[in-house]
Scaffold this motif. Structure first.
Motif, PDB file in Angstrom:
ATOM      1  N   ALA A 113       0.754  -1.124  -0.021  1.00  0.00           N
ATOM      2  CA  ALA A 113      -0.187  -0.134  -0.040  1.00  0.00           C
ATOM      3  C   ALA A 113       1.009   1.525  -0.101  1.00  0.00           C
ATOM      4  N   LYS A 114       1.961   1.389   0.676  1.00  0.00           N
ATOM      5  CA  LYS A 114       3.331   2.292   0.809  1.00  0.00           C
ATOM      6  C   LYS A 114       3.624   2.602  -0.350  1.00  0.00           C
ATOM      7  N   ALA A 115       4.098   2.003  -0.499  1.00  0.00           N
ATOM      8  CA  ALA A 115       4.810   1.741  -2.474  1.00  0.00           C
ATOM      9  C   ALA A 115       3.413   1.900  -3.476  1.00  0.00           C
ATOM     10  N   ALA A 116       2.375   1.887  -3.550  1.00  0.00           N
ATOM     11  CA  ALA A 116       1.653   2.369  -4.464  1.00  0.00           C
ATOM     12  C   ALA A 116       1.161   3.584  -4.373  1.00  0.00           C
ATOM     13  N   ASP A 117       1.544   3.746  -3.134  1.00  0.00           N
ATOM     14  CA  ASP A 117       1.285   5.441  -2.679  1.00  0.00           C
ATOM     15  C   ASP A 117       2.454   6.307  -3.779  1.00  0.00           C
ATOM     16  N   GLN A 118       3.168   5.697  -3.086  1.00  0.00           N
ATOM     17  CA  GLN A 118       4.485   7.232  -3.661  1.00  0.00           C
ATOM     18  C   GLN A 118       4.464   6.482  -5.433  1.00  0.00           C
ATOM     19  N   TRP A 119       4.142   5.388  -5.673  1.00  0.00           N
ATOM     20  CA  TRP A 119       3.617   5.176  -7.227  1.00  0.00           C
ATOM     21  C   TRP A 119       3.037   6.279  -7.960  1.00  0.00           C
ATOM     22  N   LEU A 120       2.356   6.258  -7.724  1.00  0.00           N
ATOM     23  CA  LEU A 120       1.120   6.733  -8.023  1.00  0.00           C
ATOM     24  C   LEU A 120       1.755   8.902  -7.748  1.00  0.00           C
ATOM     25  N   ASP A 121       2.301   8.871  -6.339  1.00  0.00           N
ATOM     26  CA  ASP A 121       2.108  10.216  -6.788  1.00  0.00           C
ATOM     27  C   ASP A 121       3.909  10.215  -7.420  1.00  0.00           C
ATOM     28  N   HIS A 122       4.311   9.334  -7.765  1.00  0.00           N
ATOM     29  CA  HIS A 122       5.760  10.167  -8.307  1.00  0.00           C
ATOM     30  C   HIS A 122       5.242  10.535  -9.953  1.00  0.00           C
ATOM     31  N   LEU A 123       4.092   9.262 -10.421  1.00  0.00           N
ATOM     32  CA  LEU A 123       3.462   9.850 -11.998  1.00  0.00           C
ATOM     33  C   LEU A 123       2.717  10.589 -11.621  1.00  0.00           C
ATOM     34  N   ALA A 124       2.564  10.783 -11.083  1.00  0.00           N
ATOM     35  CA  ALA A 124       1.271  12.459 -10.757  1.00  0.00           C
ATOM     36  C   ALA A 124       2.245  12.958 -10.796  1.00  0.00           C
ATOM     37  N   THR A 125       3.012  13.373 -10.483  1.00  0.00           N
ATOM     38  CA  THR A 125       4.227  14.672 -10.174  1.00  0.00           C
ATOM     39  C   THR A 125       5.393  14.966 -10.732  1.00  0.00           C
ATOM     40  N   ARG A 126       6.450  13.484 -11.247  1.00  0.00           N
ATOM     41  CA  ARG A 126       7.236  13.696 -11.742  1.00  0.00           C
ATOM     42  C   ARG A 126       7.525  13.712 -13.599  1.00  0.00           C
ATOM     43  N   PRO A 127       8.654  14.101 -14.510  1.00  0.00           N
ATOM     44  CA  PRO A 127       8.542  14.381 -15.484  1.00  0.00           C
ATOM     45  C   PRO A 127       7.976  12.654 -15.538  1.00  0.00           C
ATOM     46  N   PHE A 128       6.932  12.454 -16.851  1.00  0.00           N
ATOM     47  CA  PHE A 128       6.596  10.921 -16.993  1.00  0.00           C
ATOM     48  C   PHE A 128       7.134  10.888 -18.693  1.00  0.00           C
ATOM     49  N   PHE A 129       7.549   8.955 -18.638  1.00  0.00           N
ATOM     50  CA  PHE A 129       6.903   8.530 -19.843  1.00  0.00           C
ATOM     51  C   PHE A 129       6.445   6.848 -18.590  1.00  0.00           C
ATOM     52  N   ALA A 130       6.519   6.139 -20.207  1.00  0.00           N
ATOM     53  CA  ALA A 130       5.529   5.267 -20.599  1.00  0.00           C
ATOM     54  C   ALA A 130       5.189   4.835 -22.298  1.00  0.00           C
ATOM     55  N   SER A 131       5.571   3.528 -22.001  1.00  0.00           N
ATOM     56  CA  SER A 131       4.969   2.859 -23.109  1.00  0.00           C
ATOM     57  C   SER A 131       4.935   1.655 -23.180  1.00  0.00           C
ATOM     58  N   VAL A 132       3.987   1.121 -24.803  1.00  0.00           N
ATOM     59  CA  VAL A 132       3.444  -0.374 -24.346  1.00  0.00           C
ATOM     60  C   VAL A 132       3.589  -0.916 -25.948  1.00  0.00           C
ATOM     61  N   THR A 133       3.398  -1.733 -26.451  1.00  0.00           N
ATOM     62  CA  THR A 133       3.529  -2.290 -28.052  1.00  0.00           C
ATOM     63  C   THR A 133       2.268  -3.210 -28.482  1.00  0.00           C
ATOM     64  N   LEU A 134       1.609  -2.915 -29.429  1.00  0.00           N
ATOM     65  CA  LEU A 134       0.609  -3.183 -29.539  1.00  0.00           C
ATOM     66  C   LEU A 134       1.179  -3.602 -31.364  1.00  0.00           C
ATOM     67  N   PHE A 135       0.215  -5.197 -31.807  1.00  0.00           N
ATOM     68  CA  PHE A 135       1.558  -5.800 -32.941  1.00  0.00           C
ATOM     69  C   PHE A 135      -0.326  -6.117 -34.164  1.00  0.00           C
ATOM     70  N   ILE A 136       0.154  -5.432 -35.066  1.00  0.00           N
ATOM     71  CA  ILE A 136      -0.859  -5.538 -36.194  1.00  0.00           C
ATOM     72  C   ILE A 136      -0.271  -6.636 -36.973  1.00  0.00           C
ATOM     73  N   VAL A 137      -1.484  -7.686 -36.993  1.00  0.00           N
ATOM     74  CA  VAL A 137      -0.748  -9.404 -38.124  1.00  0.00           C
ATOM     75  C   VAL A 137      -1.123  -9.609 -39.316  1.00  0.00           C
ATOM     76  N   VAL A 138      -1.119  -9.528 -40.248  1.00  0.00           N
ATOM     77  CA  VAL A 138      -1.924  -9.492 -41.628  1.00  0.00           C
ATOM     78  C   VAL A 138      -1.522 -11.162 -42.067  1.00  0.00           C
ATOM     79  N   ALA A 139      -2.613 -11.682 -42.597  1.00  0.00           N
ATOM     80  CA  ALA A 139      -2.297 -13.354 -42.585  1.00  0.00           C
ATOM     81  C   ALA A 139      -3.718 -13.194 -43.477  1.00  0.00           C
ATOM     82  N   ALA A 140      -2.928 -14.255 -44.731  1.00  0.00           N
ATOM     83  CA  ALA A 140      -3.549 -14.371 -45.667  1.00  0.00           C
ATOM     84  C   ALA A 140      -4.454 -15.956 -45.770  1.00  0.00           C
ATOM     85  N   ALA A 141      -5.281 -15.852 -46.520  1.00  0.00           N
ATOM     86  CA  ALA A 141      -6.016 -17.486 -45.867  1.00  0.00           C
ATOM     87  C   ALA A 141      -6.012 -18.166 -47.540  1.00  0.00           C
TER      88      ALA A 141
END
Length: 256
Positions: free
Chosen positions: A228-256
């Motif tokens: 719980a304490k670590a989670a509060d610190q995590w959310l506070d950091h995300l809200a108040t400090r310079p922020f960066f995040a990323s996630v990858t989506l894949f588009i797969v093209v498939a022929a029948a």
């Protein structure tokens, strides 16, 4: 921590809002382009949700083509039908996409968008897509891989625990992005292209509209992935400090 920065609950219009965002418009446009829809084609949208993609597909097939939107959720079916009400070439109906009520070889194009991450058995859905496609048809599957989620934070172990919770507990098939080529090939598709789309965020509030930091963090605490304490610190950091995040989506093209 600014209480208003992070959303408390997932909004009802989440899917439509994401589709209308710069990120959503960008990858959806690419997915539609890779489908290479021709005039008079029949396009199947598996797990169409509230129907965000149906108008684009209808425009591509023209008045003499067909678009079929299927979803298991009656609320989404109602929303999608309303969105396509002025498009006579579009049909929307409730259906379990693991067992399509359609003849083999009856459609020209098939599509999923962030659907296979949630279904009970992605391999079965992909096999059904292959079954109903005509010879020479094409499927485009656009799915995220949540194990690629990175969030900049000073405690790397905690950030990794957060991603692990998302992958293991929040999303049923959290690593579906990397599995798509194998599953599609096993279903009889020929994989013609795999396109990674990495979304990057430098604004915490904008990222939260996609990633839902507060509500996911609270669930991670309840599940024992974060303290719980670590989670509060995590959310506070995300809200108040310079922020960066990323996630990858894949588009797969498939022929029948």
């Amino acid at each position: 921590m600014p209480e208003s920065l992070f959303e408390q609950t997932c909004p009802d219009d989440y899917l439509v809002r994401l589709a209308a965002s710069d990120l959503g418009r960008s990858y959806k446009s690419l997915a539609t382009s890779e489908l290479a829809i021709r005039r008079n084609d029949v396009v199947l949208d598996l797990g169409c949700g509230p129907g965000a993609d149906l108008p684009a597909f209808a425009e591509a097939v023209g008045p003499d083509g067909g678009v079929i939107g299927l979803d298991h959720d009656p609320v989404h079916v109602e929303q999608a039908a309303a969105r396509a009400a002025e498009l006579p070439q579009v049909q929307v109906r409730e259906c379990d996409i693991h067992a399509l009520d359609m003849s083999s070889g009856s459609v020209d194009r098939a599509h999923t968008d962030r659907v296979l991450q949630h279904v009970v058995d992605p391999a079965t859905v992909i096999a059904e897509a292959r079954r109903v496609l005509r010879a020479g048809g094409c499927a485009v599957f656009a799915e995220p891989d949540w194990d690629t989620l990175i969030v900049d934070y000073s405690d790397l172990a905690l950030a990794r625990a957060y991603t692990r919770f998302v992958t293991e507990q929040v999303v049923r098939n959290g690593c579906i992005g990397r599995q798509l080529p194998r599953l599609a090939a096993s279903a009889g598709f020929a994989i013609t292209k795999v396109i990674p789309i990495t979304a990057t965020f430098q604004d915490a509030e904008a990222a939260d509209k996609v990633l839902g930091f507060r509500r996911v963090t609270e669930r991670a605490v309840s599940a024992g992935y974060l303290g719980a304490k670590a989670a509060d610190q995590w959310l506070d950091h995300l809200a108040t400090r310079p922020f960066f995040a990323s996630v990858t989506l894949f588009i797969v093209v498939a022929a029948a």
